[in-house]
Design a protein around this motif. Structure first.
Motif, PDB file in Angstrom:
ATOM      1  N   ILE A  56       0.727  -1.277  -0.026  1.00 51.79           N
ATOM      2  CA  ILE A  56      -0.390  -0.185  -0.149  1.00 51.79           C
ATOM      3  C   ILE A  56       1.016   1.105  -0.175  1.00 51.79           C
ATOM      4  O   ILE A  56       0.128   2.383   0.086  1.00 51.79           O
ATOM      5  N   GLN A  57       1.984   0.827   0.295  1.00 46.73           N
ATOM      6  CA  GLN A  57       2.987   1.921   0.986  1.00 46.73           C
ATOM      7  C   GLN A  57       4.107   2.431  -0.774  1.00 46.73           C
ATOM      8  O   GLN A  57       4.294   1.204  -1.245  1.00 46.73           O
ATOM      9  N   PRO A  58       4.155   3.080  -0.826  1.00 39.24           N
ATOM     10  CA  PRO A  58       5.673   3.075  -2.482  1.00 39.24           C
ATOM     11  C   PRO A  58       6.688   2.852  -1.614  1.00 39.24           C
ATOM     12  O   PRO A  58       7.093   3.245  -0.492  1.00 39.24           O
ATOM     13  N   VAL A  59       7.710   2.566  -3.343  1.00 40.62           N
ATOM     14  CA  VAL A  59       9.286   1.905  -2.361  1.00 40.62           C
ATOM     15  C   VAL A  59       9.947   2.853  -2.982  1.00 40.62           C
ATOM     16  O   VAL A  59       9.587   3.373  -4.752  1.00 40.62           O
ATOM     17  N   ILE A  60      10.908   3.190  -2.193  1.00 42.41           N
ATOM     18  CA  ILE A  60      11.785   4.926  -2.924  1.00 42.41           C
ATOM     19  C   ILE A  60      12.973   3.671  -3.369  1.00 42.41           C
ATOM     20  O   ILE A  60      13.825   3.110  -1.914  1.00 42.41           O
ATOM     21  N   VAL A  61      13.797   4.061  -4.097  1.00 41.83           N
ATOM     22  CA  VAL A  61      14.863   2.773  -4.768  1.00 41.83           C
ATOM     23  C   VAL A  61      16.427   3.922  -5.037  1.00 41.83           C
ATOM     24  O   VAL A  61      15.977   4.550  -5.653  1.00 41.83           O
ATOM     25  N   LEU A  62      17.196   3.859  -4.262  1.00 44.53           N
ATOM     26  CA  LEU A  62      18.354   4.978  -4.555  1.00 44.53           C
ATOM     27  C   LEU A  62      19.206   4.110  -4.314  1.00 44.53           C
ATOM     28  O   LEU A  62      19.031   2.695  -4.545  1.00 44.53           O
ATOM     29  N   SER A  63      20.707   5.089  -4.642  1.00 44.70           N
ATOM     30  CA  SER A  63      21.571   4.089  -4.884  1.00 44.70           C
ATOM     31  C   SER A  63      22.675   4.703  -4.382  1.00 44.70           C
ATOM     32  O   SER A  63      22.141   5.863  -3.753  1.00 44.70           O
ATOM     33  N   PRO A  67      31.378   2.879   0.204  1.00 41.35           N
ATOM     34  CA  PRO A  67      31.035   3.353   1.645  1.00 41.35           C
ATOM     35  C   PRO A  67      30.167   4.070   2.295  1.00 41.35           C
ATOM     36  O   PRO A  67      29.976   3.889   3.123  1.00 41.35           O
ATOM     37  N   THR A  68      29.027   4.534   1.382  1.00 40.53           N
ATOM     38  CA  THR A  68      27.375   4.758   1.343  1.00 40.53           C
ATOM     39  C   THR A  68      26.935   4.008   1.940  1.00 40.53           C
ATOM     40  O   THR A  68      26.450   4.463   2.956  1.00 40.53           O
ATOM     41  N   LEU A  69      26.344   3.159   1.693  1.00 41.01           N
ATOM     42  CA  LEU A  69      26.037   2.240   1.733  1.00 41.01           C
ATOM     43  C   LEU A  69      26.830   1.583   3.021  1.00 41.01           C
ATOM     44  O   LEU A  69      25.812   1.297   3.869  1.00 41.01           O
ATOM     45  N   ASN A  70      27.889   1.318   3.063  1.00 39.52           N
ATOM     46  CA  ASN A  70      28.393   0.868   5.266  1.00 39.52           C
ATOM     47  C   ASN A  70      27.885   1.952   5.509  1.00 39.52           C
ATOM     48  O   ASN A  70      27.730   1.775   7.284  1.00 39.52           O
ATOM     49  N   SER A  71      27.845   3.378   5.874  1.00 36.49           N
ATOM     50  CA  SER A  71      27.030   4.409   6.452  1.00 36.49           C
ATOM     51  C   SER A  71      26.281   4.257   6.772  1.00 36.49           C
ATOM     52  O   SER A  71      25.410   4.419   8.157  1.00 36.49           O
ATOM     53  N   ILE A  72      24.888   3.387   6.221  1.00 39.03           N
ATOM     54  CA  ILE A  72      23.569   3.611   5.883  1.00 39.03           C
ATOM     55  C   ILE A  72      22.997   2.431   6.461  1.00 39.03           C
ATOM     56  O   ILE A  72      22.422   2.330   7.749  1.00 39.03           O
ATOM     57  N   HIS A  73      24.340   1.389   6.243  1.00 38.44           N
ATOM     58  CA  HIS A  73      24.281   0.262   7.229  1.00 38.44           C
ATOM     59  C   HIS A  73      24.361   0.614   8.684  1.00 38.44           C
ATOM     60  O   HIS A  73      23.598   0.219   9.535  1.00 38.44           O
ATOM     61  N   ARG A  74      25.439   1.303   8.804  1.00 41.79           N
ATOM     62  CA  ARG A  74      25.940   1.221  10.618  1.00 41.79           C
ATOM     63  C   ARG A  74      25.265   2.768  11.316  1.00 41.79           C
ATOM     64  O   ARG A  74      24.572   2.126  12.282  1.00 41.79           O
ATOM     65  N   THR A 129      19.790   7.549   5.403  1.00 40.39           N
ATOM     66  CA  THR A 129      19.738   7.363   3.916  1.00 40.39           C
ATOM     67  C   THR A 129      20.968   7.719   3.315  1.00 40.39           C
ATOM     68  O   THR A 129      20.942   8.365   2.053  1.00 40.39           O
ATOM     69  N   LYS A 130      21.062   9.302   4.357  1.00 43.53           N
ATOM     70  CA  LYS A 130      21.836  10.230   3.678  1.00 43.53           C
ATOM     71  C   LYS A 130      23.164   9.790   2.682  1.00 43.53           C
ATOM     72  O   LYS A 130      23.282   9.521   3.233  1.00 43.53           O
ATOM     73  N   GLY A 131      22.690  10.608   1.603  1.00 41.93           N
ATOM     74  CA  GLY A 131      24.029  10.180   1.024  1.00 41.93           C
ATOM     75  C   GLY A 131      24.233   9.453   0.043  1.00 41.93           C
ATOM     76  O   GLY A 131      24.166   9.973  -1.530  1.00 41.93           O
ATOM     77  N   ALA A 132      22.572   9.004  -0.037  1.00 43.78           N
ATOM     78  CA  ALA A 132      22.401   8.319  -1.438  1.00 43.78           C
ATOM     79  C   ALA A 132      21.570   8.621  -2.565  1.00 43.78           C
ATOM     80  O   ALA A 132      20.763  10.106  -2.034  1.00 43.78           O
ATOM     81  N   ARG A 133      21.416   8.918  -3.662  1.00 46.21           N
ATOM     82  CA  ARG A 133      20.453   9.341  -4.432  1.00 46.21           C
ATOM     83  C   ARG A 133      19.317   8.938  -4.902  1.00 46.21           C
ATOM     84  O   ARG A 133      19.997   6.935  -5.291  1.00 46.21           O
ATOM     85  N   MET A 134      19.127   9.455  -5.741  1.00 47.50           N
ATOM     86  CA  MET A 134      17.351   8.821  -6.522  1.00 47.50           C
ATOM     87  C   MET A 134      18.098   7.475  -7.514  1.00 47.50           C
ATOM     88  O   MET A 134      18.886   8.210  -7.930  1.00 47.50           O
ATOM     89  N   HIS A 135      17.926   6.182  -6.881  1.00 51.76           N
ATOM     90  CA  HIS A 135      18.584   5.200  -8.398  1.00 51.76           C
ATOM     91  C   HIS A 135      17.783   5.680 -10.246  1.00 51.76           C
ATOM     92  O   HIS A 135      16.969   5.865 -10.351  1.00 51.76           O
TER      93      HIS A 135
END
Length: 136
Positions: A56-63, A67-74, A129-135
């Motif tokens: 029911i909710q939109p899903v945003i897909v980022l890229s 290193p940014t993904l590791n930061s998001i994980h952390r 998710t700061k630092g990720a951008r629209m896919h």
């Protein structure tokens, strides 16, 4: 409808297209398992054929880069947000038990995260998710 939460998926930007699609599907299933109320009612076409219900909710897909993904994980871990995560080594496995076994071989400091998905308060997801951008 306005949502207080955000459902975001972040993929590592150097994945092949088939990998991006595969990881997105797996990560989505994890969020749906955590929040089954995100699933709406079944769809029915004009002819009366029944189809599976969808989110029911939109899903945003980022890229993001590694290193940014590791930061998001952390940041997700630090903020106590339970996420779906997919590590690079899972591409070499073929079934759930093998995926979980290879996932368990790594900790947050050395996991090669290729994708992460989370659903939480909008502002919190934006901070994580700061630092990720629209896919693209």
């Amino acid at each position: 409808m306005v949502f207080d939460t955000k459902f975001a998926i972040v993929l590592r930007d150097d994945l092949a297209v088939w990998q991006k699609l595969n990881v997105t599907a797996f990560l989505t299933s994890g969020v749906v398992a955590q929040f089954p109320d995100i699933i709406g009612e079944p769809y029915r076409d004009r002819a009366g054929n029944l189809y599976n219900p969808l989110s029911i909710q939109p899903v945003i897909v980022l890229s993001a880069d590694g290193p940014t993904l590791n930061s998001i994980h952390r940041k997700a871990l630090e903020r106590g947000v339970t996420a779906s995560a997919y590590v690079e080594e899972m591409f070499a496995t073929g079934f759930d038990a093998a995926n979980r076994a290879v996932f368990a071989e790594f900790g947050p400091e050395d996991a090669k995260i290729v994708g992460i998905a989370l659903r939480a308060d909008k502002k919190l997801v934006d901070k994580i998710t700061k630092g990720a951008r629209m896919h693209a």
